[in-house]
Structure formats: C-alpha cells, structure tokens
Design a protein around this motif. Structure first.
Motif, short mmCIF file in Angstrom:
data_model
loop_
_atom_site.label_atom_id
_atom_site.label_comp_id
_atom_site.label_asym_id
_atom_site.label_seq_id
_atom_site.Cartn_x
_atom_site.Cartn_y
_atom_site.Cartn_z
N GLY A 44 -5.34 43.19 -51.09
CA GLY A 44 -5.81 44.49 -51.54
C GLY A 44 -7.32 44.60 -51.36
N ILE A 45 -7.77 45.69 -50.77
CA ILE A 45 -9.21 45.84 -50.51
C ILE A 45 -9.79 47.08 -51.18
CG2 ILE A 45 -9.17 44.53 -48.36
CD1 ILE A 45 -9.34 47.28 -46.88
N THR A 46 -9.08 47.65 -52.14
CA THR A 46 -9.63 48.77 -52.89
C THR A 46 -9.42 48.52 -54.38
OG1 THR A 46 -7.55 50.01 -52.66
CG2 THR A 46 -9.29 50.47 -51.06
N ARG A 47 -10.20 49.22 -55.20
CA ARG A 47 -10.12 49.06 -56.65
C ARG A 47 -10.34 50.40 -57.33
NH1 ARG A 47 -8.34 44.96 -55.15
NH2 ARG A 47 -8.79 42.81 -55.81
N ASP A 48 -9.82 50.51 -58.53
CA ASP A 48 -10.05 51.69 -59.37
C ASP A 48 -11.31 51.47 -60.19
OD1 ASP A 48 -7.69 53.52 -58.98
OD2 ASP A 48 -6.63 51.67 -59.48
N LEU A 49 -12.45 51.67 -59.57
CA LEU A 49 -13.74 51.51 -60.22
C LEU A 49 -14.63 52.69 -59.89
CD1 LEU A 49 -14.54 47.75 -59.41
CD2 LEU A 49 -13.97 48.68 -61.65
N ASP A 50 -15.66 52.90 -60.69
CA ASP A 50 -16.63 53.96 -60.42
C ASP A 50 -17.75 53.46 -59.51
OD1 ASP A 50 -15.29 55.77 -62.08
OD2 ASP A 50 -16.28 54.97 -63.86
N TRP A 51 -18.12 52.19 -59.64
CA TRP A 51 -19.28 51.65 -58.94
C TRP A 51 -18.81 50.84 -57.73
CZ3 TRP A 51 -24.18 52.00 -58.05
CH2 TRP A 51 -24.93 50.91 -57.60
N GLY A 52 -19.32 51.22 -56.56
CA GLY A 52 -18.94 50.51 -55.34
C GLY A 52 -19.08 51.43 -54.15
N ILE A 53 -18.59 50.96 -53.02
CA ILE A 53 -18.63 51.75 -51.79
C ILE A 53 -17.40 52.65 -51.74
CG2 ILE A 53 -18.58 51.65 -49.27
CD1 ILE A 53 -20.10 49.02 -49.44
N HIS A 110 -3.17 51.69 -53.43
CA HIS A 110 -4.32 50.96 -52.90
C HIS A 110 -4.13 50.62 -51.43
CE1 HIS A 110 -6.84 50.48 -56.40
NE2 HIS A 110 -5.76 50.23 -57.13
N LEU A 111 -5.22 50.23 -50.79
CA LEU A 111 -5.20 49.80 -49.39
C LEU A 111 -5.15 48.27 -49.32
CD1 LEU A 111 -7.99 52.08 -47.86
CD2 LEU A 111 -5.53 52.51 -47.96
N PHE A 112 -4.36 47.77 -48.38
CA PHE A 112 -4.25 46.33 -48.17
C PHE A 112 -4.66 45.98 -46.74
CE2 PHE A 112 -2.29 46.31 -52.14
CZ PHE A 112 -1.93 45.02 -52.53
N LEU A 113 -5.45 44.92 -46.60
CA LEU A 113 -5.79 44.38 -45.28
C LEU A 113 -4.65 43.48 -44.83
CD1 LEU A 113 -7.80 43.86 -42.96
CD2 LEU A 113 -8.80 42.04 -44.36
N CYS A 114 -4.09 43.78 -43.67
CA CYS A 114 -2.90 43.06 -43.19
C CYS A 114 -3.29 41.72 -42.56
CB CYS A 114 -2.13 43.93 -42.19
SG CYS A 114 -1.57 45.50 -42.88
N GLN A 115 -3.72 40.80 -43.41
CA GLN A 115 -4.13 39.47 -42.94
C GLN A 115 -2.97 38.73 -42.29
OE1 GLN A 115 -7.69 38.31 -46.07
NE2 GLN A 115 -5.62 37.71 -46.61
N SER A 116 -1.75 38.99 -42.78
CA SER A 116 -0.59 38.27 -42.26
C SER A 116 -0.36 38.55 -40.77
CB SER A 116 0.66 38.65 -43.06
OG SER A 116 0.89 40.05 -42.99
N GLN A 117 -0.78 39.73 -40.31
CA GLN A 117 -0.57 40.09 -38.91
C GLN A 117 -1.47 39.30 -37.94
OE1 GLN A 117 -0.39 44.25 -37.82
NE2 GLN A 117 0.41 44.85 -39.83
N ALA A 150 -13.47 49.53 -42.13
CA ALA A 150 -12.19 50.01 -42.67
C ALA A 150 -11.54 51.00 -41.71
CB ALA A 150 -12.42 50.65 -44.04
N GLY A 151 -12.34 51.89 -41.13
CA GLY A 151 -11.79 52.87 -40.20
C GLY A 151 -11.23 52.22 -38.95
N VAL A 152 -11.97 51.27 -38.39
CA VAL A 152 -11.51 50.57 -37.18
C VAL A 152 -10.24 49.78 -37.46
CG1 VAL A 152 -12.10 48.78 -35.52
CG2 VAL A 152 -13.82 50.48 -36.17
N LEU A 153 -10.21 49.09 -38.58
CA LEU A 153 -9.02 48.30 -38.94
C LEU A 153 -7.81 49.21 -39.14
CD1 LEU A 153 -10.76 45.84 -41.42
CD2 LEU A 153 -9.62 45.17 -39.29
N ALA A 154 -8.05 50.38 -39.72
CA ALA A 154 -6.94 51.32 -39.91
C ALA A 154 -6.41 51.81 -38.56
CB ALA A 154 -7.40 52.50 -40.76
#
Length: 570
Positions: free
Chosen positions: A232-241, A188-195, A108-112
């Motif tokens: 979208g690569i993020t979610r409003d959840l308690d359990w996860g990374i 939320h964060l989105f992965l720019c697949q279109s690019q 995620a950091g590298v992609l950002a």
C-alpha cells in the motif's frame, strides 16, 4: 576522477536523533564522503529530513504546533546539529519540498501507466474515539512474530518484520490509547511489487559484494511466506504529498496522501534538484539519469538495518517499475543497532544520549571517533560510559594527541618553533616510512570498501607507529650526543604529525584542521607517496605548538554523565 553519489538514510523529523541514529547512517556516510573527497574524487553527498507520515503529525500535536511549522523548525534544528557533528552534506533537504511533491507524483503516474499500481478497497482500522482512520503508525500492539509489545502497525522495531495493523495483537490507538478499534471500508493504491519480483531478485543477486546483513534482510523479505507482496502506498492522513497521477487528479483518491515510505526514498533524487535550485550545483541529472551521464557514477547508500527492506525492495521497485533511466544504488552499507548501557536507544521513548546533549558535553571529534571505531557492522554494539572514557583517553589523548604534543614541545625547547635542519634519515627512520606506507595502504583499502571499524583500527595503528618510533629513537637522548641526528628525527616526526592530520580528517576533522593550522600549512594533499609526504614540511618551516588536541575524560566526569544520562529524556 571517479564520481561518488552518497546518500544517508533520511532521519525522521520527529525530534532530535540519538547517537544510535547517527552511527547507523549519517556519520559513516560522512566518513566515506570525506574520504572520497580527500582522494580527489567528485562527490555529491545528500541527506534530508523525512517529514511525512504519522511521526510528524504525532510529534507536532505533542508540541502543540501546526505540522508544517513544526517540520520547518525541526529541519533547522537537525541541520544545525548535523553541522555541529561536522556532517559534510552537499545539501540537507526536506522531503516536504515542492521538488519531492512533483517527483513522487510523477513516479506514481508513470507506474500507473505501466500497470504497476492497482486500487484496492480494504477494511482498515478506524477509531470511533479519535473519529478517524488510523494508518499504520497510529496503531501499536504486540508483534505476532516475536511478541514485542510495542510493535508499530507497519513494522516491528524488535524483529524488523513487515506488518499490517490488522496483524497486531491487542492493537491500540497511539493518539488516545483507545482499544475499541473497528474495521471500516476505505480505498487505497498498491504498488504491484509482486509483478517485478523476479527483476528485483535478479538485481539483488547481482550484488555479490553487498554486506551479508543487507542481502540477508532483502532475501528474507523476498522469500518469507508467500514472498514479496504488493505494498500500500497511500494513507488517510492530512499531512503528506497529495495523491496525484503525475500532475492530474486521481479520481477516488481525494484527501489521501502518499505513504511516507513511498515518497521518502524519492527525496534522494529530489534533494539533488533542491541542491541545484539552491544555487549549489548546476546539473542534478548527471548524477541520477543514466541517459544524462550517471552511468559512471558509483552510488552508495548508508542506513540502519531497519531501513534495508525499503531500500532493497520498495524503492528499487519504484525505479525499475518506472522503466525510466534512473540510477540504481550500487552498494548498500547497512548497520546493526547501537544499544545504550544495557538497553536500547529510542527516540520515541526518550532513551539514551541524544545528539544535542552529546555536543554540550564534548566536541564532535570525541563522539565521531568512538562511534566510528565501534560502529555496529557485524553485530549490535553497545555504548557504555566506561568504554567511551577508555577509548577517548587511550586512542585520542594518549596516542594521537600525546604524539603531537611531545614532538612539537621538544622541538620548541631544542630547536625553536621551526622545522630543524641538519642530519640524515637512518635505518630506523626508513623503517618507519615503510611501516607507515603499508599502514596507509591498508587504511585506504578498508576505507574504499566502507569497512568502518577496520579503517579506524588501521588509522589507530598508524598513530601507534609514530609513538613507537619516538620511544625507540628517543630524540631527547640523541640530542645530547648528536644534535643533527635529533634534528632529522624531529623533522621527520613533525611531518608525521602532518601525515596524521591528513589521513585522520575523515574521522576527526576538527583535530585535523587544528594540527594543520599549528603546523602552518594548508597542504592537505593525500599521501599517495608516503615517503614524499613525509618531506612536505622543509627545514626552516615555522610552526606553533598546538593547544591540547584531546583532553582526557576524568572519572568524576564519567560518573556524572552516567548519572545524568541514565536513559531517560523528558
């Protein structure tokens, strides 16, 4: 020595998997891994439990346990059942591992840094009844594409179309069933697949040898509507990374986690790190980093067709987008669905035969053989108890098991429990050797290309050759007039049993081991030279008559199982 990296789609943690899950990923991957090892190649075969996202939370809530505790328990259950089916993973990891946390945050950091992640403020389903935002799998409704009434908020199980919760008709909360859902603002964060769409498309186009099923699904997602969309690569959840930019906090993303389909494929790589940290291996980078030796690795993935979009688009977008020298998949073997007795298998709806139940009924080899020989490669397949009974009784009991039994018992009665000496091979025996050589070469060709059903058909045909020879040669008749000729026939037939044990091992490992033990040999070397392999057991070599290799399924048993497993599980 070739090097093969093999991964099976990682199963969700939410309960015990059914036979459809097994044949759609883990079992054919195991077949391929076992075959490559048998050919003397270096193999790293990885799988794991997929522990994040709404299925884990919902299943834990249903079980009345904290989600971390539930996942730890279910990982042990799934590992034990996998062992029961003789799935030969080099490591069976967990997507909740510290290794996967760190690696997912790294990507995620590298992609950002490379401008491939953007923050999006969006309106998302919120349930006042539940007092929370509802990520995709917490919402079900009617698919706008095919009308399936139980489509999930991320994808329709019926037509595989990618969805967003807002696309659903008559959406409802999975938690409470509430329909008074409303849209509220969240970020939320989105992965720019279109690019990197062109780069992904060029990569897919370069894979001319992929199954049509794999390529057609990938290209459908690339070209349907407006084409490949940012995801979208993020979610409003308690359990996860937890969402982090590498090791740093991500301002505005506090309390959010990465989407399970972002971190789950990354677990393939993290799993190899777990393998090393568990003391099973010493260098994971030589399998995954092209700058550390992975350039000569052939990477094959196995999965059901519903997993194809994430493995052909989202995960490659992560790898390519990082700009780092990670190994991309070379071949994606995808499977259609295995249906159950006129309907669909379903973990969430408890329909079909589940892996633990199957092992309570019969040993693993019975299931392995039927599932692999009926693998849903070119189209959906269907499990019926009648077909299962027929296949087991004819293929395993009548053809393979009967051959081993007749040969060893006849030898014991006429020559004792040793490979007989005397006599020479005649034209009929030379023809058998030639026919087996051709069939083994055909089998190898299909196995090398992971053509599962064709491999099973070639293997069965090899078994049939032995039975046909036995009928034609009739050593029980030959013995009456020419005992030495009968000795040569039986000496060859005993070696044919060993040949069958060796080449059948990827499909039916327990039966293979049983036959080799009965033949009193540890020589399981692959028959590169079939003629030489059929002289491995010399005259005077001791053996014992094996126990029944495969027993027949009775009509009474079949009827009982049909009634017991009518498609529901509490």
């Amino acid at each position: 020595m070739a090097r093969h990296l093999i991964t099976s789609a990682i199963p969700y943690i939410n309960g015990i998997k059914h036979l459809g899950n097994l044949v759609g990923s883990q079992l054919p991957a195991d077949l391929y891994a076992r075959y490559q090892r048998a050919r003397g190649n270096e193999v790293l075969f990885l799988c794991a439990t997929d522990e994040h996202g709404t299925p884990a939370e919902l299943a834990a809530a249903k079980a009345g346990k904290p989600v971390a505790e539930y996942c730890a328990e279910m990982h042990e259950v799934q590992a034990r059942i996998a062992e029961g089916f003789r799935l030969s993973f080099d490591h069976f990891g967990r997507s909740s591992s510290p290794q996967n946390h760190a690696l997912t945050q790294h990507f995620a950091g590298v992609l950002a840094e490379r401008g491939l992640i953007r923050e999006v403020s969006e309106r998302q389903m919120y349930s006042p009844t539940d007092g929370r935002f509802l990520p995709d799998r917490y919402i079900e409704g009617t698919c706008p594409n095919c009308g399936f009434e139980d489509a999930r908020g991320d994808q329709c199980d019926n037509c595989t179309k990618q969805l967003d919760p807002v696309d659903l008709i008559n959406p409802r909360s999975v938690i409470s069933g509430a329909t008074d859902l409303e849209m509220r603002e969240t970020k939320h964060l989105f992965l720019c697949q279109s690019q990197i769409r062109t780069e992904i498309e060029d990569w897919i186009d370069s894979k001319s040898d992929w199954p049509v099923l794999t390529t057609s699904i990938a290209k459908k997602w690339l070209h349907d509507g407006d084409g490949l969309q940012d995801r979208g690569i993020t979610r409003d959840l308690d359990w996860g990374i937890p969402v982090k930019k590498g090791a740093e906090d991500w301002p505005g993303m506090e309390g959010k986690v990465f989407y399970v389909w972002f971190d789950a494929p990354i677990e393939y790589i993290a799993c190899s790190q777990e393998w090393v940290d568990a003391g099973k291996g010493d260098d994971w980078e030589r399998w995954w980093r092209t700058d550390k030796g992975a350039e000569d690795v052939t990477y094959t993935q196995f999965m059901g067709k519903d997993n194809v979009p994430f493995h052909t688009l989202t995960f490659p977008a992560t790898i390519l987008g990082s700009g780092e020298p990670w190994k991309l998949v070379d071949y994606i073997k995808s499977f259609n669905y295995l249906n159950y007795d006129g309907g669909q298998f379903s973990t969430s709806r408890g329909r079909g035969v589940f892996m633990d139940q199957a092992l309570e009924i019969l040993p693993a080899d019975y299931w392995r053989w039927w599932l692999l020989s009926h693998a849903p490669e070119s189209s959906d397949a269907e499990f019926t108890w009648e077909n299962f009974q027929t296949s087991v009784n004819k293929d395993l009991a009548d053809v393979l098991g009967n051959f081993a039994s007749r040969v060893t018992k006849f030898c014991r009665s006429k020559f004792g429990e040793v490979v007989p000496e005397g006599g020479t091979l005649g034209a009929r025996e030379e023809q058998l050797i030639a026919d087996l050589t051709a069939k083994v070469r055909e089998y190898e060709e299909h196995m090398a290309h992971a053509e599962v059903r064709k491999s099973a058909a070639a293997l069965r045909a090899a078994w049939v050759l032995g039975n046909e020879y036995l009928q034609e040669a009739a050593p029980w008749s030959t013995f009456k007039t020419d005992p030495e000729a009968a000795a040569a026939q039986i000496r060859l037939a005993l070696n044919v049993i060993r040949l069958y044990a060796v080449i059948s091992q990827p499909f039916i490992p327990d039966a293979s081991a049983q036959l080799l033990t009965a033949l009193n040999t540890t020589d399981d070397s692959w028959p590169d030279d079939v003629a030489a392999a059929l002289a491995t057991l010399p005259a005077g070599h001791a053996f014992v008559v094996p126990e029944v290799t495969f027993r027949k399924i009775t009509d009474e048993e079949r009827e009982d199982w049909q009634q017991r497993f009518a498609g529901k599980r509490d």
